[in-house]
Enzyme design. Structure first.
Site, PDB file in Angstrom:
ATOM      1  N   LYS A 125       0.805  -1.227   0.000  1.00 56.03           N
ATOM      2  CA  LYS A 125       0.000   0.000   0.000  1.00 56.03           C
ATOM      3  C   LYS A 125       0.835   1.271   0.000  1.00 56.03           C
ATOM      4  CE  LYS A 125      -3.221  -2.478   2.985  1.00 56.03           C
ATOM      5  NZ  LYS A 125      -2.363  -3.589   3.412  1.00 56.03           N
ATOM      6  N   GLY A 206      -2.472 -16.347  14.778  1.00 56.64           N
ATOM      7  CA  GLY A 206      -1.933 -15.879  13.501  1.00 56.64           C
ATOM      8  C   GLY A 206      -2.871 -14.935  12.769  1.00 56.64           C
ATOM      9  N   GLU A 209      -0.843  -9.550  13.272  1.00 56.49           N
ATOM     10  CA  GLU A 209       0.605  -9.532  13.023  1.00 56.49           C
ATOM     11  C   GLU A 209       1.344  -9.460  14.353  1.00 56.49           C
ATOM     12  OE1 GLU A 209       2.194  -9.288  10.002  1.00 56.49           O
ATOM     13  OE2 GLU A 209       0.337  -9.372   8.865  1.00 56.49           O
ATOM     14  N   ASP A 220      -4.186   0.766   8.771  1.00 60.26           N
ATOM     15  CA  ASP A 220      -4.482  -0.122   7.640  1.00 60.26           C
ATOM     16  C   ASP A 220      -5.837   0.250   7.015  1.00 60.26           C
ATOM     17  OD1 ASP A 220      -3.899  -2.721   6.157  1.00 60.26           O
ATOM     18  OD2 ASP A 220      -5.834  -3.195   7.047  1.00 60.26           O
ATOM     19  N   LYS A 224      -6.776   1.899   3.162  1.00 62.71           N
ATOM     20  CA  LYS A 224      -7.758   1.285   2.265  1.00 62.71           C
ATOM     21  C   LYS A 224      -8.863   2.269   1.886  1.00 62.71           C
ATOM     22  CE  LYS A 224      -6.784  -3.377   3.930  1.00 62.71           C
ATOM     23  NZ  LYS A 224      -7.107  -4.370   4.958  1.00 62.71           N
TER      24      LYS A 224
HETATM   25  N1  LIG Z   1      -0.410 -10.941   4.445  1.00 54.76           N
HETATM   26  C1  LIG Z   1      -1.598 -10.611   3.937  1.00 54.76           C
HETATM   27  O1  LIG Z   1      -2.583 -11.363   4.038  1.00 54.76           O
HETATM   28  C2  LIG Z   1      -1.753  -9.308   3.159  1.00 54.76           C
HETATM   29  C3  LIG Z   1      -3.044  -8.906   2.754  1.00 54.76           C
HETATM   30  C4  LIG Z   1      -3.175  -7.759   1.969  1.00 54.76           C
HETATM   31  C5  LIG Z   1      -2.052  -7.004   1.636  1.00 54.76           C
HETATM   32  N2  LIG Z   1      -0.827  -7.383   2.097  1.00 54.76           N
HETATM   33  C6  LIG Z   1       0.344  -6.592   1.707  1.00 54.76           C
HETATM   34  O2  LIG Z   1       1.145  -7.390   0.848  1.00 54.76           O
HETATM   35  C7  LIG Z   1       2.524  -7.090   1.065  1.00 54.76           C
HETATM   36  C8  LIG Z   1       3.277  -8.380   1.392  1.00 54.76           C
HETATM   37  O3  LIG Z   1       2.744  -8.928   2.568  1.00 54.76           O
HETATM   38  P1  LIG Z   1       3.315 -10.281   3.166  1.00 54.76           P
HETATM   39  O4  LIG Z   1       2.387 -10.690   4.236  1.00 54.76           O
HETATM   40  O5  LIG Z   1       3.645 -11.215   2.056  1.00 54.76           O
HETATM   41  O6  LIG Z   1       4.682  -9.753   3.812  1.00 54.76           O
HETATM   42  P2  LIG Z   1       6.012 -10.615   4.090  1.00 54.76           P
HETATM   43  O7  LIG Z   1       5.642 -12.030   4.365  1.00 54.76           O
HETATM   44  O8  LIG Z   1       6.791  -9.838   5.065  1.00 54.76           O
HETATM   45  O9  LIG Z   1       6.754 -10.605   2.674  1.00 54.76           O
HETATM   46  C9  LIG Z   1       7.415  -9.489   2.142  1.00 54.76           C
HETATM   47  C10 LIG Z   1       8.593 -10.009   1.381  1.00 54.76           C
HETATM   48  O10 LIG Z   1       9.223  -8.906   0.716  1.00 54.76           O
HETATM   49  C11 LIG Z   1      10.635  -9.105   0.827  1.00 54.76           C
HETATM   50  N3  LIG Z   1      11.366  -7.848   0.645  1.00 54.76           N
HETATM   51  C12 LIG Z   1      11.714  -6.922   1.572  1.00 54.76           C
HETATM   52  N4  LIG Z   1      12.415  -5.941   0.983  1.00 54.76           N
HETATM   53  C13 LIG Z   1      12.525  -6.261  -0.329  1.00 54.76           C
HETATM   54  C14 LIG Z   1      13.129  -5.652  -1.439  1.00 54.76           C
HETATM   55  N5  LIG Z   1      13.788  -4.495  -1.331  1.00 54.76           N
HETATM   56  N6  LIG Z   1      13.062  -6.266  -2.640  1.00 54.76           N
HETATM   57  C15 LIG Z   1      12.411  -7.445  -2.781  1.00 54.76           C
HETATM   58  N7  LIG Z   1      11.811  -8.091  -1.750  1.00 54.76           N
HETATM   59  C16 LIG Z   1      11.863  -7.489  -0.543  1.00 54.76           C
HETATM   60  C17 LIG Z   1      10.815  -9.677   2.215  1.00 54.76           C
HETATM   61  O11 LIG Z   1      12.079 -10.277   2.279  1.00 54.76           O
HETATM   62  P3  LIG Z   1      12.873 -10.355   3.680  1.00 54.76           P
HETATM   63  O12 LIG Z   1      12.218 -11.498   4.386  1.00 54.76           O
HETATM   64  O13 LIG Z   1      14.276 -10.622   3.222  1.00 54.76           O
HETATM   65  O14 LIG Z   1      12.700  -9.043   4.350  1.00 54.76           O
HETATM   66  C18 LIG Z   1       9.656 -10.671   2.264  1.00 54.76           C
HETATM   67  O15 LIG Z   1      10.029 -11.897   1.681  1.00 54.76           O
HETATM   68  C19 LIG Z   1       2.580  -6.062   2.194  1.00 54.76           C
HETATM   69  O16 LIG Z   1       2.761  -4.797   1.642  1.00 54.76           O
HETATM   70  C20 LIG Z   1       1.219  -6.189   2.872  1.00 54.76           C
HETATM   71  O17 LIG Z   1       0.798  -4.963   3.426  1.00 54.76           O
HETATM   72  C21 LIG Z   1      -0.645  -8.521   2.840  1.00 54.76           C
END
Ligand SMILES: NC(=O)c1ccc[n+]([C@@H]2O[C@H](COP(=O)([O-])OP(=O)(O)OC[C@H]3O[C@@H](n4cnc5c(N)ncnc54)[C@H](OP(=O)(O)O)[C@@H]3O)[C@@H](O)[C@H]2O)c1
Length: 338
Positions: A125, A206, A209, A220, A224
């Site tokens: 976002k 879970g 967060e 958040d 949105k």
């Molecule tokens: N989880 C949900 O259900 C959900 C729902 C809606 C929206 N979102 C959004 O979707 C996004 C991802 O969420 P997530 O839950 O998947 O988060 P996550 O599990 O923390 O995954 C983010 C990934 O991005 C990587 N990353 C960090 N810096 C980077 C860079 N410079 N270049 C490339 N990769 C990089 C991280 O690697 P490292 O581990 O090395 O830091 C990690 O693997 C967030 O912005 C979140 O707000 C999530």
């Protein structure tokens, strides 16, 4: 058959779920939509998986985080711009962490994709909230689309309802339960838990967060409602334009008082049009049984649009997990090519 090159940035929960979903839905997308969705790169902070071959990277669905950097397709130091410069144009699937101070790393990735003439489907976002107008103007200039269902309540179709299903109607107000975590916590407090107990339980399951501040304090939901308003109502709201209060200060006495009047307390992202101007806010509001969101409980989300010609239209449900978010990204990609 349309061949669509795809690059994912951020191989975490959502990025990983998206890659697994792609493998699961590849045949379905070919048969039903005539789309050959080919993943050619997955970019991490220190390099990426890359394949220029026809069909791209395959069999990544079962790859664990620890196996990424030993995979034969791993290229240490590979950047998104390098990958884009080699590949046919397609869609960037942006799944890096949300940073509401700088918008990075998503901002740089989205700018690079637009510059290279790629469409963008974003789950993160930060960049869109901070630089909405600039990024959408750039996309229009380059003749490409930015879609952000994944960033606007994911599997709950907020933007599609507002911009497609309600086209031609003027939206006079919006109420949204846009964060499943806070809705769940308020429900558990209604059942007798304190805020701290309900939060701890949500973290143990879970649902919340480890750092729940963005959800709990309303940030958040603010992101949105802001993105929904800017996309659907032509506003140019920034985070500084809306008062935001979360659920941290809600007490059992507040819930009991609402209940004694037959109401429930809900954290709502709210948009109201008054005197031709829209005002947005996020806060905890009492909701009556006749309100379409009264029965939206647990981790469920919902949104109701009040319009000038179509009455009020409510959508509820939609999965809140990484798989639901991956499904929202896939939907956006399919709709880009419709
Ligand atoms: N989880 C949900 O259900 C959900 C729902 C809606 C929206 N979102 C959004 O979707 C996004 C991802 O969420 P997530 O839950 O998947 O988060 P996550 O599990 O923390 O995954 C983010 C990934 O991005 C990587 N990353 C960090 N810096 C980077 C860079 N410079 N270049 C490339 N990769 C990089 C991280 O690697 P490292 O581990 O090395 O830091 C990690 O693997 C967030 O912005 C979140 O707000 C999530």
């Amino acid at each position: 058959m349309i061949h669509v090159s795809m690059v994912v940035t951020g191989l975490g929960r959502v990025g990983g779920a998206f890659i697994r979903l792609l493998e699961e839905k590849a045949d379905f997308c070919r048969l039903r939509f005539g789309l050959d969705l080919e993943l050619h790169a997955a970019i991490c902070r220190d390099g990426g998986l890359f394949s220029h071959k026809r069909h791209g990277l395959t069999g990544l669905g079962a790859l664990s985080r620890g196996e990424v950097r030993t995979h034969p397709a791993w290229n240490a130091g590979l950047t998104l711009s390098e990958a884009l410069s080699i590949l046919d144009r397609g869609v960037l699937v942006e799944c890096t962490p949300t940073d509401l101070r700088t918008g990075e790393p998503g901002l740089g990735y989205i700018q690079a994709a637009l510059h290279a003439g790629w469409h963008v489907a974003a789950a993160s976002k930060g960049a869109l909230v901070l630089r909405y107008r600039e990024l959408f103007d750039k996309a229009a200039e380059r003749g490409v689309r930015i879609k952000c269902s994944g960033a606007t309540a994911a599997a709950l179709p907020t933007l599609d309802t507002a911009t497609v299903a309600l086209a031609g109607a003027e939206i006079t107000a919006i109420d949204g339960i846009l964060t499943g975590t806070t809705n769940h916590i308020l429900g558990r407090m209604e059942a007798g838990m304190s805020f701290d107990e309900a939060l701890r339980e949500a973290q143990d399951k879970g649902i919340a967060e480890p750092d729940p501040a963005l959800d709990i304090d309303g940030g958040d939901s603010a992101c949105k409602i802001l993105l929904i308003a800017n996309s659907a109502c032509g506003t140019e709201l920034g985070l500084g334009d809306l008062p935001v209060t979360g659920i941290r200060g809600v007490t059992k006495a507040d819930l009991d008082q609402a209940s004694s009047q037959g109401k429930k307390l809900k954290l709502l992202g709210r948009l109201i049009r008054r005197d031709e101007a829209y005002k947005a806010e996020v806060g905890v509001f009492p909701v009556e049984p006749s309100h379409p969101l009264y029965h939206v409980d647990g981790t469920n989300k919902g949104i109701v649009f009040f319009t000038d010609t179509m009455g009020h239209v409510a959508v509820t449900g939609g999965k809140s997990d990484p798989r639901g978010t991956a499904a929202a990204l896939l939907k956006d990609i399919i709709n880009i090519y419709r």
